[in-house]
Design an enzyme around this catalytic site. Structure first.
Site, PDB file in Angstrom:
ATOM      1  CB  SER A 668      -0.956  -0.040   1.196  1.00 52.77           C
ATOM      2  OG  SER A 668      -1.963   0.928   1.072  1.00 52.77           O
ATOM      3  CG  ASP A 741      -6.729  -2.398  -4.032  1.00 53.30           C
ATOM      4  OD1 ASP A 741      -7.452  -1.939  -3.129  1.00 53.30           O
ATOM      5  OD2 ASP A 741      -5.489  -2.386  -3.971  1.00 53.30           O
ATOM      6  CG  HIS A 775      -5.589  -2.529   0.027  1.00 57.76           C
ATOM      7  ND1 HIS A 775      -4.911  -1.964  -1.038  1.00 57.76           N
ATOM      8  CD2 HIS A 775      -4.973  -2.053   1.142  1.00 57.76           C
ATOM      9  CE1 HIS A 775      -3.943  -1.181  -0.583  1.00 57.76           C
ATOM     10  NE2 HIS A 775      -3.960  -1.224   0.730  1.00 57.76           N
TER      11      HIS A 775
END
Length: 800
Positions: A668, A741, A775
């Site tokens: 991330s 995601d 994610h």
């Protein structure tokens, strides 16, 4: 250096060409042994700490679990067949035990192939509820703790699309449930329909600061499907399964009984919906009903909230944070902004807190005004309340102790909330006569449980606080050698009995009952270490300095058996990190790492690679500091590089590594960090960036902790964007992303476009898109393949 990079590039490119059309792979035996393990159970205790529920779940999900029907609407991801979030992680077994017993008891009569979620104790803590998801829907089950027997009390027609579909009644004999409407219309499949017109959105010219959201509504068909999927009827069901309808169909998003059980507060979603913000900002109406379902009062009406002032301390106008006051039978508490919700407007007081007693025939009463943004109230089982406020720009948090008898207030905490060394801890709580959690006060004394971070290490503590004088008395400080202790709860303050967990780098965390007066310790659980193969890996928290004097830390791992004295072999080094923003150097330099934390390898770290002969610096501190009026991101790149250089220098000075063989990785915002480090420095031989965002112009109204928009500081957005500087990136990079995601700002498109830019500019890059992953990655097939990809990449770039 040039020769080394050329060799690495050739190896990397050959490696890349060999992997086209590849099927799922598994990592090497050393890594697979750690990754393919049996997950120990999770522990849930009731408030009295006399019952323990052990919940078991598979270590990973499977691709089949992810390959379910899914609709993405208003920020939700829903399985339209089973009517529950498609991202729920299910429990597949339950066991129970009394705290004083030694053996767990298998819960009898569980559903076949259970998919358990939304677990909770009844108010009297004699029963335990859970939902089970069948292939058709969600049903409610109850476990009698004394008999350890489960039974189903509803059909599989509950609606869990907006979260838990049930709410316990105070009497513990009845449960409020959200049921799918009987005449529910079919969902609209518009995939093959020709559109009847364009999609049109308009703006009235008002300035707003909406971030980049995923899974929003896009058209009228989405609106209709959202309305169908979120609609429920409300029923009461007793523990024998008898049903009674309470409320007709509506889009119920929140249900809560008053502490005395005589009133029900229900929040419903209203139209118009929005195509630019998720459902949390849709119009909503909150109504309080009596026990028979009759309307008592509409207590709040929230309009569509598409316009928000800039800044993390800005809020919407109107009543917010509305909930029942825990220490009263039926009184609401809520806040309203006094500055229009706009943090940029000067104001002596930012928020006003009100209380409103049912049946709401009288006007709300002003309870307190905060000078910063209201953050919440903790009520007590005595005549006190604790109100908290905070302000993001200064990182300040402040708490007031309010005497409810005379309204006097005293400041009991005023600090930078990132200042962990001065954190006073959290007040111990207990259940009051209404079954609500409140701060536990006895004889004017309360108790604070603190994590105990200090410059000399972590020492959790227990303090007693006199509520009149605010003086504290230290009752206990943990000073275990070669182990870490955390205080979970106070079992009996007069006898000195507490509940703790203990762990070490090789000892799996377990619960213990401890007497702080006699120092007697009794184990409550005895979970085995599932990672025995790395129990002898060397682990140390190292401290070092950045070039501007900021103190940094990281947890260093060395392979088992490595000779730290001779240092004959220079190891390749892997650094895993995540940048964090601070407002001052002092808090940025504080250490929250403990060498006695259990070493828990998981797909999100490099610890696995100690078994392959790598040194690993895990959770390396990467502070980004902006003091005074300076924002952290004003100097993001130079601070990022300085952090990395300091980390490599620190491990190199210990004599363990070959500094020409260093890799960096992150997930991330850590992926964003990795791409920038490879772009703007020559410190690394390669990097691994997972599920990142690389073009900040695609998140133009703020990202991470950046409050300014692109048009405020275009040079910051452009400089920080690896995509904008793709022509400078020449170091091998492995890009990984889930192809579904769901995180705001990290669309899969970010990785796809960055990969295309790097590839066309001749950079050595490889992209791996993991099917159906959001994610965070959850499917076993994808995680094992990810570990294989990373292993192959690191072996090629750092060892060959």
């Amino acid at each position: 250096m040039k020769i080394k990079i050329t060799i690495c590039l050739l190896a990397f490119l050959n490696f890349y060409e060999a992997q086209e059309n590849i099927t799922y792979q598994k990592p090497s035996a050393e890594i697979l042994k750690l990754a393919d393990y049996e997950r120990p159970p999770s522990v849930l205790m009731n408030s009295k700490k006399d019952w323990i529920v052990f919940s078991y779940r598979p270590t990973y999900k499977t691709l089949e679990d992810l390959n379910q029907q899914e609709m993405k609407l208003g920020g939700l991801r829903i399985n339209p067949v089973t009517n529950i979030s498609s991202s729920v992680t299910y429990i597949n077994n339950l066991k129970v035990r009394k705290l004083n017993d030694k053996t767990e008891i298998q819960v009898k009569n569980l559903p076949q192939n259970p998919k358990i979620a939304y677990t909770s104790f009844s108010p009297d803590e004699k029963s335990f509820a859970f939902t089970n998801t069948t292939n058709k829907g969600v049903e409610l089950w109850i476990v009698d703790l004394e008999t350890a027997a489960a039974r189903k009390i509803t059909s599989d027609n509950l609606n869990a699309n907006l979260g838990s579909p049930y709410t316990w009644n105070k009497d513990s004999k009845n449960v409020l449930i959200k049921v799918l409407p009987q005449n529910r219309p079919a969902l609209i499949d518009s995939s093959k329909d020709l559109p009847t017109g364009p999609i049109v959105s308009t703006s009235d010219g008002k300035v707003s600061q909406n971030r980049t959201y995923q899974d929003l509504l896009k058209n009228p068909q989405d609106e209709r499907n959202f309305e169908i999927l979120t609609a429920s009827e409300i029923y009461n069901v007793d523990l024998q399964g008898n049903l009674k309808k309470i409320k007709d169909q509506d889009m119920y998003t929140g249900l809560s009984y008053s502490p005395d059980g005589n009133y029900l507060m229900a929040t419903t979603i209203k139209k118009p919906f929005s195509y630019i913000v998720p459902l949390s900002r849709f119009p909503m109406t909150t109504t309080v009903y009596d026990a028979n379902g009759n309307v008592v009062k509409v207590v709040n009406e929230i309009p569509l909230n598409e316009i928000m002032p800039k800044g993390f301390s800005s809020v919407r106008i109107g009543k917010r944070d509305m909930g029942w006051r825990s220490d009263m039978p039926a009184t609401l508490v809520y806040a309203e902004a006094l500055d229009g919700g706009d943090q940029s407007k000067p104001a002596d007081f930012r928020d006003e807190i009100f209380t409103w007693e049912a049946p709401f025939s009288n006007a709300p009463k002003s309870f307190f005004k905060t000078k910063q943004r209201y953050e919440g109230t903790s009520w007590t089982n005595d005549h006190y309340a604790i109100v908290s406020e905070g302000w993001y720009d200064t990182r300040n948090t402040k708490s007031y102790l309010i005497d409810l008898n005379n309204g006097e207030s005293k400041v009991i905490d005023d600090r930078n909330y990132q200042d962990v060394y001065n954190d006073p801890g959290n007040f111990n709580t207990t259940k009051n006569q209404y079954g609500r959690y409140v701060v536990d006060m006895k004889g004017g004394k309360s108790y604070l449980i603190g994590a105990g971070f200090t410059k000399d290490g972590q020492h959790p503590f227990l303090d007693e606080m006199d509520m009149k004088t605010l003086k504290k008395k230290r009752l206990y400080t943990s000073n275990l050698k070669n182990a870490k202790e955390e205080i979970v709860d106070i079992l009996n303050p007069s006898k000195g009995e507490i509940l703790t967990t203990q762990q070490s780098s090789s000892q799996y965390p377990n619960y213990y009952r401890k007497n702080i007066k006699s120092n007697k310790v009794e184990p409550v659980t005895q979970f085995a270490n599932p990672f025995e193969s790395i129990k002898d890996v060397y682990k140390e928290v190292i401290t070092y300095k950045r070039n501007d004097g900021v103190t940094l830390t990281g947890t260093l791992y060395l392979p088992a058996g490595y000779d730290r004295k001779a240092k004959n072999e220079k190891l390749p080094l892997l650094i895993w990190a995540y940048p964090t923003e601070y407002k001052d150097k002092n808090t940025a330099g504080q250490n929250t790492q403990n060498p006695n934390d259990f070493t828990f390898p998981y797909y999100g770290s490099f610890v696995y690679w100690t078994t392959k002969g790598y040194a690993v610096l895990d959770d390396a501190a990467f502070p980004i500091i902006g003091e005074g009026k300076t924002e952290p991101n004003d100097t993001f790149i130079p601070q990022l590089v300085a952090n990395a250089e300091a980390a490599i220098n620190a491990v190199d000075q210990l004599g363990y590594i070959d500094r020409k063989k260093v890799a960096v990785g992150g997930h991330s915002y850590g992926a964003f960090m990795t791409a920038n480090l490879l772009t703007h420095s020559k410190l690394f031989a390669c990097g691994i960036a997972r599920s990142g965002a690389y073009n900040r112009t695609l998140t133009p109204f703020g990202f991470q902790s950046e409050q300014r928009n692109y048009w405020d500081v275009p040079e910051i957005y452009n400089t920080m964007s690896p995509f904008m500087n793709a022509d400078k990136m020449k170091t091998p990079l492995l890009l990984v992303h889930g192809d579904a995601d769901n995180n705001p700002g990290t669309f899969t498109l970010q990785t796809e476009r960055y990969f295309q830019a790097l590839k066309n500019l001749g950079a050595p890059v490889k992209m791996v898109l993991l099917p159906k992953e959001a994610h965070g990655y959850v499917a076993k097939e994808n995680i094992l393949h990810l570990l294989w990809e990373q292993d192959q990449f690191l072996e090629k770039c750092l060892k060959k």
